[in-house]
Design an enzyme around this catalytic site. Structure first.
Site, PDB file in Angstrom:
ATOM      1  N   SER A 173      34.474  41.476  29.223  1.00  0.00           N
ATOM      2  CA  SER A 173      33.934  40.113  29.119  1.00  0.00           C
ATOM      3  C   SER A 173      34.608  39.298  28.024  1.00  0.00           C
ATOM      4  O   SER A 173      34.282  38.131  27.820  1.00  0.00           O
ATOM      5  CB  SER A 173      32.429  40.174  28.809  1.00  0.00           C
ATOM      6  OG  SER A 173      31.770  40.948  29.766  1.00  0.00           O
ATOM      7  N   GLY A 174      35.544  39.893  27.310  1.00  0.00           N
ATOM      8  CA  GLY A 174      36.127  39.235  26.141  1.00  0.00           C
ATOM      9  C   GLY A 174      37.279  38.306  26.458  1.00  0.00           C
ATOM     10  O   GLY A 174      37.626  38.060  27.620  1.00  0.00           O
TER      11      GLY A 174
ATOM     12  N   ARG B 135      41.329  39.378  15.029  1.00  0.00           N
ATOM     13  CA  ARG B 135      41.554  38.902  13.656  1.00  0.00           C
ATOM     14  C   ARG B 135      41.150  37.447  13.465  1.00  0.00           C
ATOM     15  O   ARG B 135      41.134  36.674  14.413  1.00  0.00           O
ATOM     16  CB  ARG B 135      43.053  38.974  13.319  1.00  0.00           C
ATOM     17  CG  ARG B 135      43.562  40.333  13.054  1.00  0.00           C
ATOM     18  CD  ARG B 135      44.904  40.272  12.343  1.00  0.00           C
ATOM     19  NE  ARG B 135      46.008  39.854  13.191  1.00  0.00           N
ATOM     20  CZ  ARG B 135      47.171  39.446  12.713  1.00  0.00           C
ATOM     21  NH1 ARG B 135      47.365  39.354  11.395  1.00  0.00           N
ATOM     22  NH2 ARG B 135      48.157  39.119  13.534  1.00  0.00           N
TER      23      ARG B 135
ATOM     24  N   ASN C 117      43.060  46.628  18.528  1.00  0.00           N
ATOM     25  CA  ASN C 117      43.754  46.802  17.251  1.00  0.00           C
ATOM     26  C   ASN C 117      42.903  47.516  16.213  1.00  0.00           C
ATOM     27  O   ASN C 117      41.673  47.467  16.302  1.00  0.00           O
ATOM     28  CB  ASN C 117      44.139  45.413  16.707  1.00  0.00           C
ATOM     29  CG  ASN C 117      45.502  44.981  17.191  1.00  0.00           C
ATOM     30  OD1 ASN C 117      46.433  45.760  17.209  1.00  0.00           O
ATOM     31  ND2 ASN C 117      45.612  43.708  17.578  1.00  0.00           N
TER      32      ASN C 117
ATOM     33  N   ASP D 179      54.763  42.377  22.297  1.00  0.00           N
ATOM     34  CA  ASP D 179      55.908  42.190  21.392  1.00  0.00           C
ATOM     35  C   ASP D 179      57.198  41.968  22.185  1.00  0.00           C
ATOM     36  O   ASP D 179      58.046  41.164  21.796  1.00  0.00           O
ATOM     37  CB  ASP D 179      56.049  43.421  20.476  1.00  0.00           C
ATOM     38  CG  ASP D 179      54.786  43.661  19.673  1.00  0.00           C
ATOM     39  OD1 ASP D 179      54.207  42.685  19.169  1.00  0.00           O
ATOM     40  OD2 ASP D 179      54.352  44.825  19.571  1.00  0.00           O
TER      41      ASP D 179
ATOM     42  N   HIS E  73      52.728  48.435  16.387  1.00  0.00           N
ATOM     43  CA  HIS E  73      52.268  47.077  16.700  1.00  0.00           C
ATOM     44  C   HIS E  73      51.536  46.462  15.510  1.00  0.00           C
ATOM     45  O   HIS E  73      50.324  46.291  15.527  1.00  0.00           O
ATOM     46  CB  HIS E  73      51.382  47.076  17.957  1.00  0.00           C
ATOM     47  CG  HIS E  73      50.868  45.703  18.284  1.00  0.00           C
ATOM     48  ND1 HIS E  73      51.696  44.687  18.717  1.00  0.00           N
ATOM     49  CD2 HIS E  73      49.631  45.163  18.202  1.00  0.00           C
ATOM     50  CE1 HIS E  73      51.003  43.589  18.883  1.00  0.00           C
ATOM     51  NE2 HIS E  73      49.720  43.851  18.580  1.00  0.00           N
TER      52      HIS E  73
ATOM     53  N   MET F  24      48.267  38.078  25.882  1.00  0.00           N
ATOM     54  CA  MET F  24      47.972  39.517  25.871  1.00  0.00           C
ATOM     55  C   MET F  24      47.517  39.987  27.245  1.00  0.00           C
ATOM     56  O   MET F  24      47.865  41.083  27.691  1.00  0.00           O
ATOM     57  CB  MET F  24      46.905  39.837  24.819  1.00  0.00           C
ATOM     58  CG  MET F  24      46.607  41.325  24.729  1.00  0.00           C
ATOM     59  SD  MET F  24      48.077  42.304  24.322  1.00  0.00           S
ATOM     60  CE  MET F  24      48.100  43.487  25.649  1.00  0.00           C
TER      61      MET F  24
END
Ligand code: NAD
Ligand code: LMR
Length: 338
Positions: A32-33, A104, A142, A173, A200, A249
């Site tokens: 759901s993100g 982040r 992450n 990347d 990463h 992503m």
């Protein structure tokens, strides 16, 4: 134990005569993100997926209902923790993609996410080890340099670890490197095929521009290397506290998942993607390292060596190794502390 009785769903479907017999069950955990939703949208378009299974602590019934109206042939199901949702989501999975975890904010490193994300990934890995021990696990959450070792240790503890089936997704990347070089050299992104190795995060991301076939000035090499290493920060800053890269992503995660599906389900040969795996390349120093990896029916088929590099790139590797070593040790210690 339930897990040991499981047969891969691809194997089972191999005996079926339905149109989608040669297709996989793929789960997205954290569906759901910000990454999970567009990644699931992209995966819904795959003909190699028969069942897209969406798990999150919230909102997956809605996301699944929405995606299920798209007229591609895969079934979509949504699961939340209630009613054994994680078990329902995972049983019979061939591939599990994990973007679950917090992103982040400006000023944070990926390692700053460790305290929150390590336990999320550990618990999800534990469920995978129980309900789909043979699935290929693709870790996006992450800090990847630590979350991949966490999954490995959880699987080892459960006695089901297969190093060939665990991947840290570093594709973003490579996607960024291709785009940034194409802009500088004014070529198409297909022509700008850049190998990126290492890990990463920041200095552990090592682009090998010398292998690209292009000639760069010293300034171009420095600027491009910095931009590829810190591309994530560019997005975090621009999003100004609302998260990190999600759409690019999702694109990169879908590219890697689709490549693996081609190798695992279609049996295509010669599919190579960069990915952070248990690797012999610098095994004296670090257990996990990303290089180009050929994918096959059982996951990792062949790990490519670093290849010919120049002195500048050797310096980047030398700077990457100590940080990677710490990140990997931190992930392993987290699982083995108790
Ligand atoms: P987000 O906050 O938008 O979404 C994360 C989702 O995970 C949420 O829907 C949340 O409910 C869910 N979640 C939290 N705990 C969970 C649990 N225990 N089980 C299942 N789901 C759970 O974050 P995002 O932007 O999608 O980023 C997700 C992660 O991906 C972050 O850690 C981010 O740093 C990482 N990321 C990695 C890369 C990469 O290149 N590997 C790139 C971008 C982001
Ligand atoms: C990225 O590279 O965009 C991700 O790892 C997210 C981040 O924190 O930068």
């Amino acid at each position: 134990m339930f897990a040991s009785r499981q047969i891969s769903s691809i194997a089972k479907r191999a005996f079926s005569t339905s149109a989608s017999s040669n297709a996989a069950k793929v789960a997205v955990l954290g569906a759901s993100g910000g990454i999970g939703q567009p990644l699931s949208l992209l995966l819904k378009q795959s003909k190699l997926i028969s069942h897209l299974s969406l798990y999150d602590i919230v909102n997956t019934p809605g996301v699944a209902a929405d995606l299920s109206h798209i007229n591609s042939n895969s079934k979509v199901t949504g699961h939340i923790p209630d009613n054994d949702g994680i078990k329902e989501a995972l049983v019979g999975c061939d591939i599990v993609v994990i973007p679950a975890g917090v992103p982040r904010k400006p000023g944070m490193t990926r390692d700053d996410l460790f305290n929150t994300n390590a336990s999320i990934v550990r618990d999800l890995a534990s469920a995978c080890a129980e309900y789909c021990p043979k699935a290929h696990i693709l870790v996006i959450a992450n800090p990847v340099n630590s979350t991949v070792p966490i999954v490995a240790e959880v699987f080892k503890k459960a006695g089901v670890y297969d190093a060939k089936r665990l991947f840290g997704v570093t594709t973003l990347d490579v996607v960024r490197a291709s785009r940034f070089v194409s802009e500088v050299k004014k070529v198409t992104t297909e022509e700008a095929n850049i190998t990126v190795i290492g890990g990463h995060s920041g200095v552990t991301i090592v682009p090998l521009l010398s292998q690209s076939g292009f000639k760069f000035t010293e300034d171009e090499v420095k600027a491009l290397t910095k931009r590829i290493q810190f591309g994530g920060d560019e997005v975090v800053t621009a999003k100004n506290g609302t998260g990190s890269a999600t759409l690019s992503m999702a694109f990169a995660g879908a590219r890697f998942t689709n490549s693996l599906l081609e190798a695992v389900v279609s049996g295509k040969k010669g599919i190579v993607e960069p990915t952070f795996v248990e690797s012999p390349v610098f095994e004296k120093d670090v257990q996990f390292f990303a290089t180009n990896v050929e994918l096959g029916p059982n996951g990792v088929e062949k790990i490519h060596p670093v290849g010919k590099i120049n002195q500048f790139e050797q310096g980047l590797i030398d700077a990457a190794i100590p940080e990677l070593k710490n990140n990997i040790a931190k992930g392993k210690a987290f699982v083995n502390k108790a």
